[in-house]
Design an enzyme around this catalytic site. Structure first.
Site, PDB file in Angstrom:
ATOM      1  N   ASN A   1       0.918  -1.084   0.033  1.00  0.00           N
ATOM      2  CA  ASN A   1       0.101  -0.118   0.001  1.00  0.00           C
ATOM      3  C   ASN A   1       0.795   1.223   0.086  1.00  0.00           C
ATOM      4  O   ASN A   1       1.913   1.542   0.504  1.00  0.00           O
ATOM      5  CB  ASN A   1      -1.028  -0.010   1.312  1.00  0.00           C
ATOM      6  CG  ASN A   1      -0.438  -0.451   2.788  1.00  0.00           C
ATOM      7  OD1 ASN A   1       0.588  -0.753   2.657  1.00  0.00           O
ATOM      8  ND2 ASN A   1      -1.050   0.446   3.489  1.00  0.00           N
ATOM      9  N   ILE A   2       0.332   2.272  -0.650  1.00  0.00           N
ATOM     10  CA  ILE A   2       1.137   3.466  -0.989  1.00  0.00           C
ATOM     11  C   ILE A   2       0.094   4.773  -0.416  1.00  0.00           C
ATOM     12  O   ILE A   2      -0.671   4.959  -1.154  1.00  0.00           O
ATOM     13  CB  ILE A   2       1.701   3.662  -2.208  1.00  0.00           C
ATOM     14  CG1 ILE A   2       2.522   2.467  -2.582  1.00  0.00           C
ATOM     15  CG2 ILE A   2       2.404   5.015  -2.357  1.00  0.00           C
ATOM     16  CD1 ILE A   2       3.100   2.335  -4.160  1.00  0.00           C
TER      17      ILE A   2
ATOM     18  N   CYS B   1     -10.151  -5.017   0.012  1.00  0.00           N
ATOM     19  CA  CYS B   1     -11.526  -3.975  -0.014  1.00  0.00           C
ATOM     20  C   CYS B   1     -12.252  -4.172  -1.105  1.00  0.00           C
ATOM     21  O   CYS B   1     -11.793  -4.858  -2.269  1.00  0.00           O
ATOM     22  CB  CYS B   1     -10.732  -2.527   0.065  1.00  0.00           C
ATOM     23  SG  CYS B   1      -9.990  -1.859  -1.414  1.00  0.00           S
TER      24      CYS B   1
ATOM     25  N   GLU C   1      -2.939  -4.471  -3.397  1.00  0.00           N
ATOM     26  CA  GLU C   1      -3.627  -5.585  -4.472  1.00  0.00           C
ATOM     27  C   GLU C   1      -3.264  -4.798  -5.518  1.00  0.00           C
ATOM     28  O   GLU C   1      -2.987  -5.168  -6.412  1.00  0.00           O
ATOM     29  CB  GLU C   1      -4.826  -5.891  -3.987  1.00  0.00           C
ATOM     30  CG  GLU C   1      -5.022  -6.738  -2.710  1.00  0.00           C
ATOM     31  CD  GLU C   1      -5.400  -5.772  -1.459  1.00  0.00           C
ATOM     32  OE1 GLU C   1      -4.812  -4.663  -1.375  1.00  0.00           O
ATOM     33  OE2 GLU C   1      -6.386  -6.228  -0.901  1.00  0.00           O
TER      34      GLU C   1
HETATM   35  N1  THU Z   1      -5.308  -1.415   2.380  1.00  0.00           N
HETATM   36  C1  THU Z   1      -4.796  -2.217   1.360  1.00  0.00           C
HETATM   37  O1  THU Z   1      -3.546  -2.015   0.897  1.00  0.00           O
HETATM   38  N2  THU Z   1      -5.533  -3.325   0.804  1.00  0.00           N
HETATM   39  C2  THU Z   1      -6.933  -3.573   1.087  1.00  0.00           C
HETATM   40  O2  THU Z   1      -7.452  -4.303   0.661  1.00  0.00           O
HETATM   41  C3  THU Z   1      -7.295  -2.970   2.319  1.00  0.00           C
HETATM   42  C4  THU Z   1      -6.838  -1.469   2.812  1.00  0.00           C
HETATM   43  C5  THU Z   1      -4.606  -0.372   2.844  1.00  0.00           C
HETATM   44  C6  THU Z   1      -4.985   1.069   2.387  1.00  0.00           C
HETATM   45  C7  THU Z   1      -4.581   1.787   3.443  1.00  0.00           C
HETATM   46  O3  THU Z   1      -3.097   2.064   3.372  1.00  0.00           O
HETATM   47  C8  THU Z   1      -4.501   0.975   4.766  1.00  0.00           C
HETATM   48  O4  THU Z   1      -4.664  -0.327   4.435  1.00  0.00           O
HETATM   49  C9  THU Z   1      -5.527   1.185   5.748  1.00  0.00           C
HETATM   50  O5  THU Z   1      -6.894   1.263   5.139  1.00  0.00           O
END
Ligand code: THU
Length: 132
Positions: free
Chosen positions: A41-42, A85, A54
């Site tokens: 995640n970025i 998500c 993802e």
């Molecule tokens: N996040 C993801 O990388 N993938 C998901 O499917 C759920 C949420 C990340 C986004 C954000 O950086 C952190 O988790 C909190 O929501």
């Protein structure tokens, strides 16, 4: 067989850029050429500009010319399982080889749930729904 995919998701999590949530996520995607692309995640100070792990992994493969996802693994940052998500489920669906591709929801290398896209995104909206 999917051990490498799971391991790459775990490793990718270490690269997470998440100064706002402090919630690291890693993902790895197996594409049609049998290569694995991983991502984290970025986040962004403008929170809505955040990209999930993802989608980072998927977009890396797609931007190399790949188009078909054969399997995906994701790991979050708690003692529980972290599922993709809603937006990521939709993006997985866009490139999934089929609705029954395997999705691994990973706690650690020895503890994961093996599910399918169909199970986590039933009744999906896809390109076939755009045909008039
Ligand atoms: N996040 C993801 O990388 N993938 C998901 O499917 C759920 C949420 C990340 C986004 C954000 O950086 C952190 O988790 C909190 O929501």
């Amino acid at each position: 067989m999917y051990n490498k995919l799971i391991k790459e998701a775990i490793d990718a999590r270490e690269k997470a850029y998440c100064p706002y949530s402090n919630f690291k996520v890693g993902a790895a995607v197996l594409f049609e050429d049998n290569n694995i692309y991983s991502g984290c995640n970025i986040e962004n100070a403008s929170f809505g500009a955040t990209n999930c792990a993802e989608r980072t992994a998927i977009f890396k493969g797609v931007s190399k010319g790949l188009r078909k996802i054969k399997a995906l693994a994701v790991i979050g940052d708690t003692d529980d399982y972290t599922y993709p998500c809603g937006i990521c489920r939709q993006v997985i669906s866009e490139f999934a080889e089929s609705q029954d591709i395997k999705i691994f929801i990973v706690k650690n290398e020895n503890d994961y749930i093996e599910t399918t896209l169909e199970k986590i995104l039933p009744g999906s909206f896809t390109k076939k729904d755009l045909v008039k």
